[in-house]
Scaffold this motif. Structure first.
Motif, PDB file in Angstrom:
ATOM      1  N   LEU A   1       7.709  -1.655  15.974  1.00 20.71           N
ATOM      2  CA  LEU A   1       8.639  -2.202  14.976  1.00 20.71           C
ATOM      3  C   LEU A   1       7.904  -3.143  14.018  1.00 20.71           C
ATOM      4  O   LEU A   1       8.120  -3.099  12.800  1.00 20.71           O
ATOM      5  N   ALA A   2       7.043  -3.988  14.580  1.00 18.73           N
ATOM      6  CA  ALA A   2       6.314  -4.928  13.724  1.00 18.73           C
ATOM      7  C   ALA A   2       5.391  -4.182  12.763  1.00 18.73           C
ATOM      8  O   ALA A   2       5.310  -4.518  11.577  1.00 18.73           O
ATOM      9  N   LEU A   3       4.709  -3.144  13.265  1.00 15.73           N
ATOM     10  CA  LEU A   3       3.803  -2.377  12.394  1.00 15.73           C
ATOM     11  C   LEU A   3       4.599  -1.624  11.334  1.00 15.73           C
ATOM     12  O   LEU A   3       4.221  -1.596  10.151  1.00 15.73           O
ATOM     13  N   ALA A   4       5.706  -1.016  11.742  1.00 15.20           N
ATOM     14  CA  ALA A   4       6.523  -0.264  10.776  1.00 15.20           C
ATOM     15  C   ALA A   4       7.062  -1.210   9.705  1.00 15.20           C
ATOM     16  O   ALA A   4       7.078  -0.875   8.512  1.00 15.20           O
ATOM     17  N   ALA A   5       7.485  -2.409  10.138  1.00 11.17           N
ATOM     18  CA  ALA A   5       7.989  -3.381   9.162  1.00 11.17           C
ATOM     19  C   ALA A   5       6.875  -3.772   8.196  1.00 11.17           C
ATOM     20  O   ALA A   5       7.091  -3.882   6.982  1.00 11.17           O
ATOM     21  N   ASN A   6       5.668  -3.959   8.729  1.00 14.82           N
ATOM     22  CA  ASN A   6       4.534  -4.298   7.870  1.00 14.82           C
ATOM     23  C   ASN A   6       4.221  -3.177   6.889  1.00 14.82           C
ATOM     24  O   ASN A   6       4.002  -3.430   5.700  1.00 14.82           O
ATOM     25  N   ILE A   7       4.183  -1.951   7.405  1.00 11.39           N
ATOM     26  CA  ILE A   7       3.869  -0.817   6.527  1.00 11.39           C
ATOM     27  C   ILE A   7       4.964  -0.663   5.472  1.00 11.39           C
ATOM     28  O   ILE A   7       4.699  -0.504   4.280  1.00 11.39           O
ATOM     29  N   GLY A   8       6.214  -0.731   5.930  1.00  9.12           N
ATOM     30  CA  GLY A   8       7.354  -0.520   5.023  1.00  9.12           C
ATOM     31  C   GLY A   8       7.407  -1.572   3.939  1.00  9.12           C
ATOM     32  O   GLY A   8       7.434  -1.260   2.743  1.00  9.12           O
ATOM     33  N   VAL A   9       7.387  -2.822   4.368  1.00  8.57           N
ATOM     34  CA  VAL A   9       7.509  -3.904   3.382  1.00  8.57           C
ATOM     35  C   VAL A   9       6.242  -3.966   2.532  1.00  8.57           C
ATOM     36  O   VAL A   9       6.309  -4.164   1.315  1.00  8.57           O
ATOM     37  N   GLY A  10       5.085  -3.749   3.173  1.00  6.18           N
ATOM     38  CA  GLY A  10       3.820  -3.760   2.429  1.00  6.18           C
ATOM     39  C   GLY A  10       3.777  -2.668   1.376  1.00  6.18           C
ATOM     40  O   GLY A  10       3.364  -2.903   0.235  1.00  6.18           O
ATOM     41  N   THR A  11       4.213  -1.468   1.745  1.00  5.03           N
ATOM     42  CA  THR A  11       4.228  -0.358   0.787  1.00  5.03           C
ATOM     43  C   THR A  11       5.204  -0.656  -0.354  1.00  5.03           C
ATOM     44  O   THR A  11       4.913  -0.382  -1.518  1.00  5.03           O
ATOM     45  N   MET A  12       6.339  -1.226   0.013  1.00  2.00           N
ATOM     46  CA  MET A  12       7.329  -1.563  -1.025  1.00  2.00           C
ATOM     47  C   MET A  12       6.733  -2.573  -2.010  1.00  2.00           C
ATOM     48  O   MET A  12       6.795  -2.379  -3.227  1.00  2.00           O
ATOM     49  N   VAL A  13       6.127  -3.621  -1.463  1.00  4.12           N
ATOM     50  CA  VAL A  13       5.581  -4.668  -2.340  1.00  4.12           C
ATOM     51  C   VAL A  13       4.421  -4.113  -3.177  1.00  4.12           C
ATOM     52  O   VAL A  13       4.334  -4.375  -4.378  1.00  4.12           O
ATOM     53  N   ALA A  14       3.557  -3.303  -2.530  1.00  6.87           N
ATOM     54  CA  ALA A  14       2.406  -2.752  -3.268  1.00  6.87           C
ATOM     55  C   ALA A  14       2.874  -1.762  -4.336  1.00  6.87           C
ATOM     56  O   ALA A  14       2.326  -1.739  -5.442  1.00  6.87           O
TER      57      ALA A  14
ATOM     58  N   LEU B   1      -0.010   5.245  14.642  1.00  5.65           N
ATOM     59  CA  LEU B   1       0.281   6.581  14.101  1.00  5.65           C
ATOM     60  C   LEU B   1       1.783   6.825  14.039  1.00  5.65           C
ATOM     61  O   LEU B   1       2.298   7.410  13.091  1.00  5.65           O
ATOM     62  N   LEU B   2       2.464   6.364  15.082  1.00 11.02           N
ATOM     63  CA  LEU B   2       3.918   6.537  15.118  1.00 11.02           C
ATOM     64  C   LEU B   2       4.585   5.633  14.081  1.00 11.02           C
ATOM     65  O   LEU B   2       5.594   6.007  13.464  1.00 11.02           O
ATOM     66  N   ALA B   3       4.012   4.443  13.900  1.00 14.88           N
ATOM     67  CA  ALA B   3       4.620   3.480  12.972  1.00 14.88           C
ATOM     68  C   ALA B   3       4.474   3.921  11.510  1.00 14.88           C
ATOM     69  O   ALA B   3       5.271   3.519  10.667  1.00 14.88           O
ATOM     70  N   LEU B   4       3.466   4.751  11.240  1.00 16.28           N
ATOM     71  CA  LEU B   4       3.224   5.157   9.841  1.00 16.28           C
ATOM     72  C   LEU B   4       4.425   5.867   9.220  1.00 16.28           C
ATOM     73  O   LEU B   4       4.935   5.411   8.182  1.00 16.28           O
ATOM     74  N   PRO B   5       4.900   6.984   9.811  1.00 17.18           N
ATOM     75  CA  PRO B   5       6.064   7.633   9.195  1.00 17.18           C
ATOM     76  C   PRO B   5       7.294   6.745   9.196  1.00 17.18           C
ATOM     77  O   PRO B   5       8.079   6.764   8.241  1.00 17.18           O
ATOM     78  N   VAL B   6       7.434   5.923  10.254  1.00 15.98           N
ATOM     79  CA  VAL B   6       8.603   5.029  10.304  1.00 15.98           C
ATOM     80  C   VAL B   6       8.514   4.007   9.170  1.00 15.98           C
ATOM     81  O   VAL B   6       9.497   3.726   8.479  1.00 15.98           O
ATOM     82  N   GLY B   7       7.302   3.464   8.964  1.00 17.98           N
ATOM     83  CA  GLY B   7       7.106   2.483   7.902  1.00 17.98           C
ATOM     84  C   GLY B   7       7.340   3.082   6.521  1.00 17.98           C
ATOM     85  O   GLY B   7       7.940   2.447   5.650  1.00 17.98           O
ATOM     86  N   LEU B   8       6.882   4.323   6.336  1.00 22.75           N
ATOM     87  CA  LEU B   8       7.085   4.970   5.031  1.00 22.75           C
ATOM     88  C   LEU B   8       8.571   5.236   4.789  1.00 22.75           C
ATOM     89  O   LEU B   8       9.071   5.079   3.675  1.00 22.75           O
ATOM     90  N   MET B   9       9.272   5.608   5.869  1.00 22.23           N
ATOM     91  CA  MET B   9      10.713   5.785   5.746  1.00 22.23           C
ATOM     92  C   MET B   9      11.367   4.457   5.350  1.00 22.23           C
ATOM     93  O   MET B   9      12.217   4.394   4.465  1.00 22.23           O
TER      94      MET B   9
END
Lengths: 785, 219
Positions: free
Chosen positions: A441-454, A712-720
């Protein structure tokens, strides 16, 4: 007696005790810290609104923006109880502030709360009031206002005459506050608008606070994973003690009650510590939150935190609720445990395949709910519900997906140690799954929010390049200077593009109408996301207006529709332009039409196109003696905008780091508490000829492999998550939609951090194993006797 | 030359009252194909002696020679290699690897030692009555079945020395007897030297030699 027997376990397992307390403390701290930030900000909105409309005083506005002061006198003579207000932005020191001018003699009784204990004589003679933080920011100025907590941050409250002079609005007022009954009929050119209650600002910032709350809830959940993990393990370890106590005649009710009291003690201790930590955290983050709210919404929030007893009680209640949630399963299992339950620790409940099937079923249902919300839901709440359902579904799928990956790896492995490595990792998944869920969850949140901000940053920079084409911008002191500047510059530069605006309500939303000169600068560069053919010619021919994306999305108005402009009636929409960072609605009409609709509107700024900015600046300084702050060059403007952007997302970055840290702590807690159980699993391998060093290395490698698979699992979740943030939450919250962009380098960096966090979490148990040599492993065999 | 030679082994443990001697100069040989029963009261130092013999624990003084190789002269990795390829261990609590199937457990040490022989392993499983259980996990087996797997795992690597610490202590008498007989037969058939810790005088009576450890010394 029973309680002391139970508590003795924690005395012998101090690390476990620390993990329960730290987990609950962190969960309470992050949750209550976020709540403190929200409460502080919301309180500030109410203060801001109360200053100009206490007791719910409605406003009388001019259809053209400003009105002559004579209008006030005329209405007072006619017996209408009104009070004049002048409002505008000025630069004091190096800081832009809102200058609010009121007439203390006619202002509504509560409006001038700031003056209650003040010096009216001083106020009338030009001294004003400002929040201590505003005073600190502006430093020493000619105006030298006195400090007052009742004035919102970023505003200086002065007498109306002082404001008129400073804003170049001599003889003009911005609007009137109605302190008595509304006139009937409404005088020509005036319209009644309802008082600001803070709801407008609160409405605009709701999404931001919801974001913070979501982060707080996520961190709270991750903290509870730690507690659940430690309490669950303690339950397993104390099975023998429970059996003994029951055999000695302790009733099930007494035992359960004692365990509940134990949990309540933890909740009280950790709750108090969490409140203290949450307060400190909120106080540390508040300046960034305040900057974010100012940058995004122009919302005035002071940067110092105030303590509220209600907040403290709510935080304690959350600590108790969290302890109940995390320890509830242990209490339930105790209640259902037979007197002679086996004392030998057995696999946790989640270890069973049945529990995993339930998890998969739950994940399927939640995923279906997320899809349904995506297809049929609308609004910010539906967006966050979608996110919550999708994240929970992904969290529940963590263990089955990792188990599948490890099973495939085990099948592919040939060497015996590798086969054992994969099979053993898979067998230990149930014990690690809660911590891995937290990490995912923490990684997905980082990827998601990071991708959004970037994605936002990349789009924002492109947009800035298009919007800030003019080589320099000048802010004239007043309307007269604006005219003189334009006359002076016209023959010397390529183009002078004046900026004029009037406040207006557009499709029911607060906003402004802007004037735009028909010029190649705009035709060639002004970004549009939707347009009719020949948009610029149409605009020049006064056939319609451009509106910003916020207005378009919120009111669902697009090219081909029309929007009502004050004084102009329904106007065709010719195009929609992106307008990041502005919370308000905007419309643009061509300059000539604007001047005929809103005559006398002063020019606020002049954008200059020139080949030689340095020479132009020098000429302006020579001729007009402008201050350095009055001239902004393109690079400065871009740097300032980018700085505001970066500051805006500082809080997001801070919360990202905190969430990842809590997840790392959850892993550490789990690995430390499991290290005793691991010895039993590792001892046979040591006896069969694997060295302790080899085993410790394998423990570290396992941690890295699990972190990698979780990433690896957090990547698609974060992108979603990023896609939902960009396409649903941002649109609802800010009114703009951004394209999703991919930043693999950021993922690589995050993967590195995740690996380091996992290594840090597993280093101590591995080091203890290595340092202990064969001693601890030998005790496994010695204990058999 | 004996396969296993313990020479004047001494060991004590620290306690609140000071050092408590556990082994006070124990010397013992086990030859190829010989089965030696080590008996004694609880706390007499039997398991400690077995652990020292396996190189799991170091003596304070004295020497442990396996196939003529002095354990003390070896680094940790060397001792681990010796355990892998030369010594088989059977514990009272079986200590199987719970994440591996019965088949994988049986073959595990032999594969670690690079001496895995699939045919031999299959034959061993059949003799141990485990052929139908190879796909199961240890937790799905009874105590007797688990102990047979543990014995099979140790023997599959064809160790020169087999050290067994009360291998039937957790089993009922009938199962214990069957497991014991099987272990003896297999060890003798392979020419393995077997040192067996047991409380049972009846089982000890079936061994080639019986030694009694009392107060840290061989009686």
């Amino acid at each position: 007696m029973t309680l002391s027997a139970l508590l003795s376990h924690w005395m012998r397992n101090k690390v476990q005790l620390a993990m329960v307390l730290v987990g609950l403390t962190l969960a309470t701290a992050l949750w209550s810290g976020v709540q403190a930030l929200n409460a502080q900000a919301r309180g500030a909105y109410a203060t801001a609104a109360a200053l100009v409309s206490e007791d719910g005083a409605p406003r009388l506005d001019s259809a053209t923006g400003q009105m002559p002061q004579a209008r006030f006198i005329e209405l007072r003579r006619a017996g209408v109880l009104v009070s004049p207000v002048v409002e505008g932005r000025v630069t004091l020191g190096d800081t832009r502030v809102t200058l609010l001018g009121i007439d203390p003699l006619t202002a509504p009784p509560g409006t001038a709360a700031a003056l209650a204990d003040g010096d009216l004589q001083g106020f009338l003679s030009g001294a004003g009031y400002a929040h201590p933080e505003t005073l600190e920011r502006i430093g020493a100025t000619d105006m030298s206002p006195a400090p007052s907590q009742a004035v919102p941050v970023g505003t200086v409250l002065v007498d109306i005459g002082t404001a008129q002079n400073a804003l170049g609005m001599t003889g003009q007022i911005s609007h009137l506050l109605l302190t008595g009954p509304a006139p009937r009929p409404m005088p020509d050119g005036l319209r009644l608008s309802q008082p600001e209650t803070g709801a407008e600002l609160a409405g605009l910032t709701d999404s931001f606070h919801l974001n913070l709350t979501a982060f707080g809830a996520l961190a709270f959940a991750v903290g509870l994973f730690i507690v659940h993990s430690a309490v669950g393990l303690a339950f397993e370890q104390r099975r023998g003690l429970f059996r003994t106590l029951r055999s000695l005649g302790v009733s099930l009710r007494s035992l359960t009650l004692a365990l509940a009291v134990e949990l309540a003690l933890f909740a009280l201790l950790a709750g108090l510590a969490g409140l203290a930590l949450g307060y400190v955290m909120a106080a540390a983050l508040l300046p960034d939150v305040a900057a974010t709210l100012r940058g995004l919404y122009g919302a005035p929030v002071p940067g110092s935190l105030q303590f509220s007893p209600v907040w403290a009680l709510a935080g304690l209640a959350m600590a108790f609720a969290g302890a109940g949630l995390a320890g509830g399963q242990a209490l339930w299992r105790l209640w259902h445990m037979p007197v002679l339950a086996p004392a030998q620790p057995r696999a946790w409940a989640m270890a069973s395949g049945r529990a995993m099937r339930w998890q998969m079923l739950g994940a399927g249902l939640l995923a279906a709910l997320a899809v349904a919300l995506g297809l049929f839901g609308s609004g910010l709440f539906a967006g966050f519900a979608l996110l919550a359902a999708a994240l929970l579904a992904a969290a529940l799928l963590t263990r089955p997906v990792l188990a599948l990956g490890l099973a495939l790896a085990a099948k592919a492995a040939r060497a015996p140690v590798l086969q054992w490595f994969w099979a053993d990792s898979r067998q230990n998944l149930p014990r690690l799954s809660l911590a891995l869920m937290a990490l995912m969850l923490a990684l997905a949140a980082n990827i998601g929010v990071g991708t959004m901000v970037a994605s936002f940053r990349a789009t924002f920079i492109d947009w800035l390049d298009q919007r800030l084409v003019a080589e320099m911008t000048i802010t004239p002191r007043d309307a007269a200077q604006a005219v003189a500047l334009e006359d002076f510059l016209a023959p010397r530069v390529q183009a002078v593009l004046p900026l004029r605006q009037v406040d207006a309500t557009l499709a029911g939303q607060p906003g402004a109408v802007f004037a735009m000169r028909d010029h190649a600068t705009f035709r060639d560069n002004w970004p549009l996301i939707a347009q009719v053919p020949g948009v610029w010619d149409g605009l020049a021919a006064e056939q319609g207006a451009l509106i910003n994306e916020q207005l378009a999305r919120r009111a669902d108005l697009w090219p081909g529709d029309s929007v009502a402009l004050p004084g102009a009636g329904e106007v065709a929409i010719l195009g929609v332009y992106p307008d990041y960072g502005n919370p308000l609605a905007q419309a643009i009409v061509t300059e000539g039409w604007f001047d005929s609709l809103y005559p006398g509107t002063p020019t606020r700024q002049l954008a200059i196109r020139t080949d030689d900015p340095a020479a132009t600046r020098a000429a302006l300084l020579d001729e007009f003696g402008l201050s350095a702050q009055a001239i902004t060059d393109q690079a400065q403007a871009k740097a300032l905008s980018l700085a505001i952007f970066e500051r805006t997302f500082l809080i997001t970055g801070a919360l990202n780091v905190l969430t990842l840290s809590v997840a790392a702590l959850a892993l550490f807690a789990t690995l430390v508490t499991l290290s005793g159980l691991r010895l039993v699993q590792l001892a046979p391998l040591w006896a069969m000829g694997l060295t302790v060093r080899h085993l410790a290395g394998l423990e570290l490698a396992r941690a890295l492999v699990l972190a990698g698979l979780t990433m690896l699992l957090a990547l698609p979740v974060g992108l979603m998550l990023a896609q939902v943030l960009l396409a649903v939450i941002n649109v609802q919250a800010f009114g703009w939609r951004l394209p999703l962009q991919i930043f693999p380098a950021d993922w690589a960096r995050l993967a590195l951090w995740a690996g380091l966090a996992m290594l840090a979490a597993s280093a101590w148990p591995a080091w203890r194993l290595w340092r202990g040599g064969g001693g601890p492993l030998l005790r496994v065999f010695a204990n058999e006797r | 030359m004996p396969l296993l030679a313990l020479e004047d082994i001494r060991k004590s443990f620290a306690s609140a009252e000071g050092a408590v001697p556990v082994l006070q100069g124990v010397s013992l040989d086990v030859a190829a194909g010989q089965v030696v029963a080590l008996t004694g009261e609880s706390g007499s130092g039997k398991s400690t002696l077995l652990h020292i013999a396996a190189g799991l624990e170091a003596p304070e003084s004295g020497r442990v020679l396996i196939g003529g190789q002095d354990m003390a002269a070896l680094p940790d990795a060397g001792r681990a290699k010796l355990r892998r390829g030369t010594v088989g261990l059977v514990f009272q609590q079986f200590n199987l690897v719970p994440s591996l199937t019965v088949g994988a457990n049986l073959a595990f040490q032999a594969r670690l030692a690079n001496v895995h022989d699939a045919g031999f392993c299959t034959d061993l499983a059949a003799r141990l009555g485990l052929s139908d259980l190879l796909a199961r996990y240890p937790e799905q087996l009874s105590g007797g079945q688990q102990q047979r797997v543990a014995i099979g795992r140790a023997l599959a690597a064809r160790p020169k020395v087999l050290l067994a610490d009360e291998p039937t202590g957790n089993l009922d008498e009938a199962t214990g007897d069957a497991v014991f007989t099987l272990m003896l037969d297999l060890a003798r058939a392979q020419g393995t030297g077997l040192l067996l810790v047991t409380h049972s005088a009846r089982l000890a009576g079936q061994c080639d030699r019986r030694v009694l450890l009392r107060a840290g010394r061989l009686a």
